[in-house]
Design a protein around this motif. Structure first.
Motif, PDB file in Angstrom:
ATOM      1  N   VAL A  62      31.839  52.066  36.092  1.00  0.00           N
ATOM      2  CA  VAL A  62      32.567  50.793  36.108  1.00  0.00           C
ATOM      3  C   VAL A  62      31.583  49.634  36.026  1.00  0.00           C
ATOM      4  N   ARG A  63      31.858  48.714  35.140  1.00  0.00           N
ATOM      5  CA  ARG A  63      31.041  47.503  34.988  1.00  0.00           C
ATOM      6  C   ARG A  63      31.973  46.297  35.140  1.00  0.00           C
ATOM      7  N   VAL A  64      31.910  45.656  36.281  1.00  0.00           N
ATOM      8  CA  VAL A  64      32.727  44.469  36.546  1.00  0.00           C
ATOM      9  C   VAL A  64      31.864  43.436  37.262  1.00  0.00           C
ATOM     10  N   ASP A  65      32.330  42.188  37.263  1.00  0.00           N
ATOM     11  CA  ASP A  65      31.584  41.100  37.894  1.00  0.00           C
ATOM     12  C   ASP A  65      31.994  40.846  39.341  1.00  0.00           C
ATOM     13  N   VAL A  66      32.885  41.643  39.869  1.00  0.00           N
ATOM     14  CA  VAL A  66      33.350  41.477  41.246  1.00  0.00           C
ATOM     15  C   VAL A  66      32.438  42.296  42.159  1.00  0.00           C
ATOM     16  N   PRO A  67      31.947  41.698  43.256  1.00  0.00           N
ATOM     17  CA  PRO A  67      31.069  42.461  44.151  1.00  0.00           C
ATOM     18  C   PRO A  67      31.800  43.617  44.823  1.00  0.00           C
ATOM     19  N   ALA A  68      31.056  44.712  44.981  1.00  0.00           N
ATOM     20  CA  ALA A  68      31.614  45.913  45.608  1.00  0.00           C
ATOM     21  C   ALA A  68      30.761  46.299  46.812  1.00  0.00           C
ATOM     22  N   VAL A  69      31.440  46.756  47.847  1.00  0.00           N
ATOM     23  CA  VAL A  69      30.766  47.232  49.046  1.00  0.00           C
ATOM     24  C   VAL A  69      31.353  48.595  49.404  1.00  0.00           C
ATOM     25  N   ARG A  70      30.503  49.492  49.856  1.00  0.00           N
ATOM     26  CA  ARG A  70      30.949  50.823  50.275  1.00  0.00           C
ATOM     27  C   ARG A  70      31.238  50.808  51.767  1.00  0.00           C
ATOM     28  N   VAL A  71      32.338  51.457  52.136  1.00  0.00           N
ATOM     29  CA  VAL A  71      32.642  51.718  53.540  1.00  0.00           C
ATOM     30  C   VAL A  71      32.639  53.229  53.735  1.00  0.00           C
TER      31      VAL A  71
END
Length: 156
Positions: free
Chosen positions: A125-134
Motif C-alpha cells: 500500500v502506498r498512501v499519504d496518510v500516516p499509519a501506526v501499528r498497534v
C-alpha cells in the motif's frame, strides 16, 4: 480463494483500522472480529467508551459514530485456517485503500492491527496518510490485555 469483507465506513470517518484478512469465523458470519476470543471489540470499546458486549450492529454504530472505519489490507487470498502466518502471499490481492481514502478525505490516520497487517500494508500500500501499528487484537498474540490497551489508546 477466500474473499474478505467490505469496508465499514460511517458518515465522517477520521481513522481507518486495518486488519490483515478476516478470520474464518468472521467470513462465515460476515462480521468483523467475530471470534469471541479476539480482543478487538473489547479494546475498541475501552478506548471509545462503548459496551463491547453490545450487539454487533450497536458496536458498528458506536465505532462509526466515533469516526472509526474498518477494513483489511487484503481483499482476497488463499489461506488454510485463520492464522495470518498461513496466508499464501503469492495469491494475495490487496484492497484499494487509496480509493477508499480518496472517497473519504477526512481519514487522517491509519491504525494497523498487528504485525502481519503491517507487513502486508508496508509491502503493498502506498498512501499519504500516516499509519501506526498497534498490537494485534488476535487471541494468537499473547501480550496482556492492559499492555495492548495502553497502545490502542492512541486510536481515539
Amino acid at each position: 480463494m477466500r474473499v474478505g469483507l467490505p469496508p465499514i465506513v460511517g458518515p465522517h470517518p477520521r481513522v481507518l483500522v486495518l486488519g490483515s484478512f478476516p478470520s474464518e469465523q468472521s467470513l462465515a458470519t460476515g462480521r468483523y472480529y467475530a471470534n469471541p476470543r479476539n480482543q478487538f471489540w473489547r479494546l475498541l470499546g475501552a478506548v471509545l467508551g462503548f459496551d463491547a458486549e453490545a450487539p454487533y450492529d450497536a458496536r458498528i454504530a458506536a465505532a462509526t459514530e466515533h469516526g472509526v472505519a474498518l477494513w483489511d489490507v487484503l481483499h482476497s487470498c488463499r489461506r488454510a485456517g485463520s492464522l495470518d502466518a498461513r496466508i499464501d502471499r503469492n495469491t494475495a490481492v490487496v484492497n484499494d485503500i487509496g480509493a477508499l481514502l480518496a472517497d473519504h478525505p477526512g481519514i487522517d490516520r491509519i491504525v494497523v492491527n498487528g504485525s502481519a497487517a503491517l507487513e502486508l500494508f508496508e509491502r503493498h500500500v502506498r498512501v499519504d496518510v500516516p499509519a501506526v501499528r498497534v498490537p494485534s487484537s488476535s487471541p494468537a498474540a499473547t501480550m496482556a490485555f492492559d499492555a495492548k490497551l495502553a497502545q490502542w489508546r492512541g486510536l481515539a
